[in-house]
Every structure is written in structure tokens, then in C-alpha cells.
Design a protein around this motif. Sequence first.
Motif, PDB file in Angstrom:
ATOM      1  N   LEU A 161      39.878  54.501  38.706  1.00 38.51           N
ATOM      2  CA  LEU A 161      39.325  53.419  39.515  1.00 38.51           C
ATOM      3  C   LEU A 161      39.645  52.110  38.797  1.00 38.51           C
ATOM      4  O   LEU A 161      39.221  51.905  37.649  1.00 38.51           O
ATOM      5  CB  LEU A 161      37.810  53.612  39.644  1.00 38.51           C
ATOM      6  CG  LEU A 161      37.024  52.468  40.278  1.00 38.51           C
ATOM      7  CD1 LEU A 161      37.477  52.215  41.721  1.00 38.51           C
ATOM      8  CD2 LEU A 161      35.516  52.778  40.254  1.00 38.51           C
ATOM      9  N   MET A 162      40.407  51.252  39.448  1.00 39.37           N
ATOM     10  CA  MET A 162      40.808  49.982  38.832  1.00 39.37           C
ATOM     11  C   MET A 162      40.065  48.836  39.508  1.00 39.37           C
ATOM     12  O   MET A 162      40.138  48.675  40.726  1.00 39.37           O
ATOM     13  CB  MET A 162      42.320  49.775  38.981  1.00 39.37           C
ATOM     14  CG  MET A 162      43.118  50.875  38.295  1.00 39.37           C
ATOM     15  SD  MET A 162      44.890  50.777  38.634  1.00 39.37           S
ATOM     16  CE  MET A 162      45.276  49.102  38.135  1.00 39.37           C
ATOM     17  N   ILE A 163      39.351  48.066  38.686  1.00 45.02           N
ATOM     18  CA  ILE A 163      38.631  46.887  39.187  1.00 45.02           C
ATOM     19  C   ILE A 163      39.080  45.752  38.266  1.00 45.02           C
ATOM     20  O   ILE A 163      38.364  45.321  37.365  1.00 45.02           O
ATOM     21  CB  ILE A 163      37.111  47.139  39.188  1.00 45.02           C
ATOM     22  CG1 ILE A 163      36.792  48.444  39.911  1.00 45.02           C
ATOM     23  CG2 ILE A 163      36.385  45.973  39.839  1.00 45.02           C
ATOM     24  CD1 ILE A 163      35.308  48.742  40.081  1.00 45.02           C
ATOM     25  N   VAL A 164      40.323  45.346  38.479  1.00 42.56           N
ATOM     26  CA  VAL A 164      41.033  44.488  37.526  1.00 42.56           C
ATOM     27  C   VAL A 164      41.127  43.068  38.090  1.00 42.56           C
ATOM     28  O   VAL A 164      41.679  42.866  39.183  1.00 42.56           O
ATOM     29  CB  VAL A 164      42.441  45.076  37.248  1.00 42.56           C
ATOM     30  CG1 VAL A 164      43.270  44.138  36.384  1.00 42.56           C
ATOM     31  CG2 VAL A 164      42.315  46.439  36.568  1.00 42.56           C
ATOM     32  N   GLY A 165      40.565  42.123  37.364  1.00 41.60           N
ATOM     33  CA  GLY A 165      40.672  40.716  37.774  1.00 41.60           C
ATOM     34  C   GLY A 165      39.917  40.411  39.051  1.00 41.60           C
ATOM     35  O   GLY A 165      40.382  39.603  39.867  1.00 41.60           O
ATOM     36  N   ILE A 166      38.774  41.032  39.287  1.00 42.49           N
ATOM     37  CA  ILE A 166      38.034  40.798  40.535  1.00 42.49           C
ATOM     38  C   ILE A 166      36.537  40.621  40.310  1.00 42.49           C
ATOM     39  O   ILE A 166      35.884  39.871  41.033  1.00 42.49           O
ATOM     40  CB  ILE A 166      38.350  41.912  41.579  1.00 42.49           C
ATOM     41  CG1 ILE A 166      37.264  42.030  42.659  1.00 42.49           C
ATOM     42  CG2 ILE A 166      38.566  43.238  40.979  1.00 42.49           C
ATOM     43  CD1 ILE A 166      37.659  42.879  43.832  1.00 42.49           C
ATOM     44  N   LEU A 167      35.983  41.243  39.254  1.00 42.85           N
ATOM     45  CA  LEU A 167      34.518  41.206  39.102  1.00 42.85           C
ATOM     46  C   LEU A 167      33.974  39.798  38.893  1.00 42.85           C
ATOM     47  O   LEU A 167      32.829  39.518  39.236  1.00 42.85           O
ATOM     48  CB  LEU A 167      34.082  42.124  37.959  1.00 42.85           C
ATOM     49  CG  LEU A 167      34.159  43.611  38.314  1.00 42.85           C
ATOM     50  CD1 LEU A 167      33.915  44.460  37.083  1.00 42.85           C
ATOM     51  CD2 LEU A 167      33.159  43.951  39.416  1.00 42.85           C
ATOM     52  N   MET A 168      34.809  38.894  38.366  1.00 44.51           N
ATOM     53  CA  MET A 168      34.312  37.518  38.195  1.00 44.51           C
ATOM     54  C   MET A 168      34.067  36.844  39.540  1.00 44.51           C
ATOM     55  O   MET A 168      33.378  35.838  39.607  1.00 44.51           O
ATOM     56  CB  MET A 168      35.271  36.687  37.324  1.00 44.51           C
ATOM     57  CG  MET A 168      36.670  36.600  37.846  1.00 44.51           C
ATOM     58  SD  MET A 168      37.543  38.121  37.421  1.00 44.51           S
ATOM     59  CE  MET A 168      39.204  37.518  37.393  1.00 44.51           C
ATOM     60  N   HIS A 169      34.643  37.410  40.596  1.00 46.43           N
ATOM     61  CA  HIS A 169      34.441  36.834  41.925  1.00 46.43           C
ATOM     62  C   HIS A 169      33.236  37.456  42.648  1.00 46.43           C
ATOM     63  O   HIS A 169      32.961  37.136  43.796  1.00 46.43           O
ATOM     64  CB  HIS A 169      35.713  36.999  42.768  1.00 46.43           C
ATOM     65  CG  HIS A 169      36.899  36.312  42.156  1.00 46.43           C
ATOM     66  ND1 HIS A 169      36.949  34.949  41.970  1.00 46.43           N
ATOM     67  CD2 HIS A 169      38.057  36.797  41.635  1.00 46.43           C
ATOM     68  CE1 HIS A 169      38.098  34.624  41.393  1.00 46.43           C
ATOM     69  NE2 HIS A 169      38.783  35.726  41.175  1.00 46.43           N
TER      70      HIS A 169
END
Length: 278
Positions: A161-169
Amino acid sequence: RDPSHEGDIHRFPPDIDMSVPSIARTYDAILGGKDNFEPDRAAARVFADSIPKVRECAWENREALIRGVQYLSRVAGVDQFLDIGSGLPTERNTHEAAQEINPEARVVYVDNDPIVLAHGRALLATNNTTSVVTADLRDPHAILTAPEAKRMLDFDRPIALMIVGILMHISDTEEPNRLIGELVDALPSGSYLFITSWPDTGDPAQKSLERAAVQTLGNGWARPVDDLLAHFVGLDLVPPGLQYIAQWFPETPEVPVPDFEDMEPFQRTQMAGIAYKP
Ligand code: SAM
């Protein structure tokens, strides 16, 4: 800027709003891509004015993405990837990095920006092991029940599961860890969770990046390192744990790893980590 490219605007679905910057297109503009419009380029200029070497910063995140996929394919032996917040296709993408190592690897890209689907379709027309789904991280159920995800991925075998470069949004009130937890719960034992996001340790570069993001996109928050660790929802991180991207190498680094004091300001703005579901 490639004016001929803007002639393609009519190809895009009507739900694409070209009058305000989108995260996917602004990131593309920062990377130096062509799949963006003037409001996105204006946003990219705000980022460039705020963070010296912001293009290198974005590419550093992309390189971490590739390093992570290579580790997951080569070392962890994973051959299924659920890449959420995948962004517009660029020079090298998850499916290319994974399929270089294992041609059978399957990748489902998920993004809530319909422009990703519009571009992804063209890119993937010839690739029957890769799909693009328009869905939102804030609705894990929709991701997990999307027909393309169910068709492409076997939820009885390990998935990255890749959650790359998105959680800051994703804001605190949207409860990122609850969303991640729901997704992780659906994964079988032996799966992995790969995250990159923005740390807040009080460093001025981190604050500048956050300000540029909130000003242009309305979101993009740096978080204390403990909060980033909490995104891994209790799973153990594989070595070297959660690190600044310049220092994060799940495989043997090809380049010397810099000390924190030697890192440039932009290199202090992003961290990466991979965790394992036992
Ligand atoms: N993962 C890629 C990378 O790291 O290079 C792209 C990162 S880009 C900064 C963030 C992507 O997340 C954008 O394509 C954006 O459209 C997408 N995104 C933002 N919020 C989202 C959400 N709530 N659900 C799904 N995708 C989202």
C-alpha cells in the motif's frame, strides 16, 4: 511551456477545473512536466520562490518512490501495488519500476483528480497489468470495492500500500490514521505500507514549504515526526525506519548518505518509511 499541448484541453473530462491549481498538476509543473495549466504554473512559481531547489525537492520524493518500489519488489518480493495519490504519469512510474524487476507485477493507481485517469488511460492502453481508478483516500471503502482494484489485486496475497506524497494534503480533522487503518485492515499478512510526508521539526524550510502549499492549494501540512510515525498505525518499520529522504535507503545506497548538518534546506522537508504487516 508547450503551447501546442494546451490544444489538448478539450480532451479532458468536464469535471476538470482548469481555473484553479490542482495538486497533481502543480506537482507535475514543479517536476518540469507538461500536463499543467497556467494556474498550476503560477502555484509552482510560489513554491519555487519559497523553497530554493523545489524541483530537486519534488524529484527527491520521486526517487524515494522508485527506491521504495524497488525494495518492495526485489527484497520484499511483493508483486501487487496499490498506489494511492499516484499523481500524473512522469518519467518513471510505480508500474515501470516494479515491472522492470518482476514483469508480472500488478499496479492499481488511485487518485482523486480525474486528470490522472485521463492521462493514465493513454499511458496504460497497452499494459494489462496496470489500472487507474478515480477515488479518494478519504473514502477507503470506495477504493477497496472499486471493480478495477478487485479485478487486479488478490487480497489474499501481500500487497504494498503506497501513500506517497499525499498525507500532507489530508487534514487532522479528516483523520488520516483512521483512513490508513481501514486500508491496512483490508490487507493480508505479509503486506507493506510505504509512506512519504512532510516533517515539522521547526526547521524554516519545512515552514516555507507548508506556507507555499497552504497558500496555493489550500492544504499541505508538515507534521511532528511522532505524528508521521503514527501514520504507520502501529506496524513495525523496516530498516532504516522513518528518515529524511536523502538518508533513506531501504537497500544499500549507491551514494554516500549525508549527515543532517550537510543536507540542504529542501532535503529537510520530506521523510520516507516502509512498514510491514506481520
Ligand atoms: N505519489 C506521487 C509521488 O509521490 O510522486 C504523486 C504525489 S502528488 C504530490 C499528490 C497526489 O495525490 C496528487 O496527484 C493528488 O491529486 C493526489 N491526492 C490528493 N489528495 C487526494 C485524496 N484525498 N485522494 C486521492 N488522491 C489525492
